[in-house]
Design a protein around this motif. Structure first.
Motif, PDB file in Angstrom:
ATOM      1  N   THR A 498       0.856  -1.180   0.000  1.00  0.00           N
ATOM      2  CA  THR A 498       0.000   0.000   0.000  1.00  0.00           C
ATOM      3  C   THR A 498       0.896   1.235   0.000  1.00  0.00           C
ATOM      4  O   THR A 498       1.798   1.337   0.835  1.00  0.00           O
ATOM      5  CB  THR A 498      -0.899   0.019   1.252  1.00  0.00           C
ATOM      6  N   VAL A 500       2.439   4.477   1.017  1.00  0.00           N
ATOM      7  CA  VAL A 500       2.383   5.231   2.266  1.00  0.00           C
ATOM      8  C   VAL A 500       3.367   6.386   2.182  1.00  0.00           C
ATOM      9  O   VAL A 500       4.548   6.181   1.875  1.00  0.00           O
ATOM     10  CB  VAL A 500       2.725   4.338   3.477  1.00  0.00           C
ATOM     11  N   HIS A 529      -2.911   6.961   4.702  1.00  0.00           N
ATOM     12  CA  HIS A 529      -1.740   6.554   3.917  1.00  0.00           C
ATOM     13  C   HIS A 529      -0.515   7.400   4.271  1.00  0.00           C
ATOM     14  O   HIS A 529       0.242   7.838   3.406  1.00  0.00           O
ATOM     15  CB  HIS A 529      -2.022   6.664   2.412  1.00  0.00           C
TER      16      HIS A 529
END
Length: 657
Positions: A498, A500, A529
């Motif tokens: 993901t 970030v 995030h």
């Protein structure tokens, strides 16, 4: 309990006085003397004021089971008082219980920590039962903390009726005014007042001992009551009368538990010296003098303590007694603060708002919630019972219960923790518990006359504490499931599945342990995030010891990665300490944190949980409602952990229990 010192404890449980370089033996002895005098002002207030009402209650004609006034009965009662004090205070507490300390700290909460799994040879189920018994003993102490200020101050002010009978109607208002003032000044701390506590109690014990000698001089034969034959003859020769009198005789040992609870404040040696050389002789002389005065004139049973004093000295004695009872009340009030604070630290109560009232004395704390609950309860007792003799019926149950539980737990610890021979434990426990249980049985006969009150208070406190502990475990399990594994979460970040964004700065996430992911951190990553360059996941761990040395305060875990800026820190505190998160972080080694942390600009994240009664069969419905209601008294986390409010972010979630 208001005068805890910061000196380190020696091996014998006493406080080691640290001498300055070059200081001689004189300075050392002066410091010892100061501790002994300090112990007089804090430890012995309750025990030392018992002569005010004990014999008066024994021979109270309004008692449901009155003791007839006769020379034989007076000898028997005085002998019972003498041997009860000797066995329960001198033997059970001074000789035995005070040898069972936890890093120098005493008291039933400290004893509980010695009985947990991992201490001694016992199974987890046995430890749970013993701990539950100890928690009930601690719960009974709250009953004692409510009754002591009421009966002590009331009994002292009642002396006005002896000085001037027309002042009888003023006793209750004056008592209430003193009690309200006492509780109102608690938030200011007791450092300044504490300095005069000791000298006042020295004057008190000198006075009651001196007047006791004067009473004995009128009837020296009363000294024969030192022989145990008089106590045994009264107990077994007139068992029906003597048995019921034990409910009043036990008033002579109220406050005995303070010797053990305050051991860490003043040390076993200082407390023992004060007891043996001043308190014990003074109290015994007063009891024998009162007994002699009752024999001289049976009308003296109305107030044998004040009638022992010549007319010219009664008003000053009332004033001195009032000061002494205020000191006795102060001791149990601050004792209640300490017990509540320790219970919260061990997970039996929610986090409480605690204020430290002294920069130099670590043990001086103020707990607003406990203070106002005690004030309301004490005033209710004063106006409900109206006289000290009526309150005396309710007093002994809490005391005898706590003493019996302490005795039982001590002998169990002696056997399992220290390997004391079974025959010696059996003999000692049988002898002392027989005495304790006899007192318990006698006090249970007063149930309908007020003894139900401390039991109700104790059962209420016990229910609240055990419910909180059980509910807390349920919530912890649910949170662990929601939070997930911390290491798996960090691995997930490293796999960069993901995207970030890494932003400058230091983020500190407070979490329950090192195994789960803080809900605030998970929300930041999964929804925003975002993560900070330096991330500290901090867990507060309360150890079953009073204090943790600063060198052992923090433990660092890099979570398997040495260059990602994410670490876990465990900050260890004793159950007598208040956590200080910024202070703990300042102890971190920059080499272990990839450079110094920017603590002056760090952002702190807290995860809060709103509890709601659910349908899962975790607890009975009424206990769920009690658990949720108790959660509302939880203190503000930012204040409790010493976090800067301007840089603290709180993120919440709901859990059904």
């Amino acid at each position: 309990m208001a005068d805890r010192r910061q000196e380190s404890g020696s091996d014998d449980g006493s406080v080691r006085v640290v001498k300055a370089r070059g200081a001689g033996a004189g300075a050392h002895e002066t410091a010892r003397l100061a501790l002994t005098v300090g112990a007089l002002g804090v430890v012995f207030g309750d025990l030392g004021t018992s002569p005010l009402y004990t014999l008066q209650t024994v021979f109270n004609p309004d008692d449901p089971h009155p003791v007839p006034v006769s020379v034989r009965n007076v000898y028997g009662v005085v002998s019972l008082v003498f041997w009860s004090i000797t066995i329960i205070v001198s033997v059970t507490y001074v000789l035995l219980a005070m040898r069972a300390d936890n890093e120098g700290e005493g008291g039933i909460m400290a004893l509980i920590t010695l009985l947990r799994p991992g201490h001694g040879k016992r199974g987890p189920h046995t430890a749970v039962v013993l701990t539950g018994l100890g928690i009930f003993g601690a719960s009974l102490f709250f009953g004692d903390s409510i009754i002591t200020p009421a009966i002590s101050v009331l009994s002292a002010v009642e002396g006005l009726k002896i000085v001037e009978p027309s002042l009888g109607d003023a006793v209750l208002p004056i008592t209430a005014a003193i009690v309200v003032t006492l509780f109102l000044v608690q938030s200011r701390g007791t450092a300044a007042v504490g300095r005069v506590f000791g000298p006042v109690m020295v004057l008190w014990f000198t006075a009651i001992g001196g007047f006791g000698i004067a009473g004995i001089a009128d009837h020296p034969e009363i000294l024969k009551a030192i022989s145990p034959s008089y106590a045994l003859g009264f107990l077994f020769g007139h068992f029906g009368t003597a048995f019921f009198s034990l409910a009043a005789v036990v008033l002579a040992v109220t406050g005995a538990e303070a010797l053990y609870a305050d051991m860490g404040h003043f040390g076993r040696r200082s407390i023992t010296r004060a007891w043996l050389f001043l308190v014990f002789p003074a109290c015994i002389l007063s009891y024998f003098g009162q007994g002699a005065r009752i024999i001289a004139d049976t009308d003296n049973i109305s107030s044998p303590f004040f009638l022992l004093v010549p007319g010219w000295g009664r008003l000053p004695m009332v004033l001195l007694a009032t000061a002494a009872t205020v000191i006795a009340s102060q001791a149990v009030i601050t004792g209640a603060y300490s017990v509540a604070s320790q219970a919260a630290g061990l997970g039996y109560l929610p986090r409480l708002r605690i204020t430290h009232t002294s920069e130099s004395t670590i043990g001086q704390i103020y707990v607003p919630l406990i203070n106002w609950v005690l004030l309301a309860s004490v005033l209710t007792l004063i106006f409900a019972f109206r006289t000290s003799t009526q309150l005396a019926f309710a007093y002994g149950t809490a005391v005898t219960g706590t003493i019996t539980i302490t005795t039982l737990l001590f002998f169990y610890a002696a056997r399992t923790n220290w390997g004391t021979p079974l025959w010696l434990v059996t003999c000692g426990a049988t002898a002392l518990l027989s005495v304790d249980l006899l007192f318990v049985a006698a006090n249970l006969t007063k149930l309908i006359h007020g003894a139900w009150l401390p039991l109700l208070i104790g059962l209420t406190a016990f229910t609240i504490m055990t419910t909180w502990q059980h509910g807390r475990r349920t919530v912890t399990a649910e949170r662990a499931q929601r939070e997930g594994s911390l290491r798996e979460f960090v691995d997930h970040l490293h796999r960069k599945e993901t995207p970030v964004l890494q932003v400058p700065g230091t983020a500190v996430f407070l979490n329950r342990d090192r195994h789960t992911t803080p809900l605030a951190m998970r929300a930041n990553v999964e929804h925003n995030h975002v993560r900070h360059d330096q991330v500290v996941i901090l867990s507060i761990q309360t150890e079953p010891v009073p204090r943790v040395q600063s060198g052992e305060r923090v433990i660092i875990d890099d979570l398997g990665y040495t260059d990602d800026g994410i670490i876990h820190v465990t900050a260890r505190y004793g159950y007598m300490e208040t956590p200080d998160v910024p202070g703990a972080l300042a102890l971190l080694d920059p080499a272990r944190t990839e450079g110094p942390l920017a603590l002056d600009e760090a952002t702190y994240f807290l995860s809060t949980i709103e509890l709601r009664p659910g349908k899962a069969p975790t607890m009975r419905p009424w206990r769920k409602r009690l658990f949720v209601a108790t959660s509302y008294i939880t203190a503000d986390a930012a204040e409790h952990f010493g976090l800067p409010r301007a840089r603290t972010i709180i993120m919440g979630s709901n859990i059904d229990v």
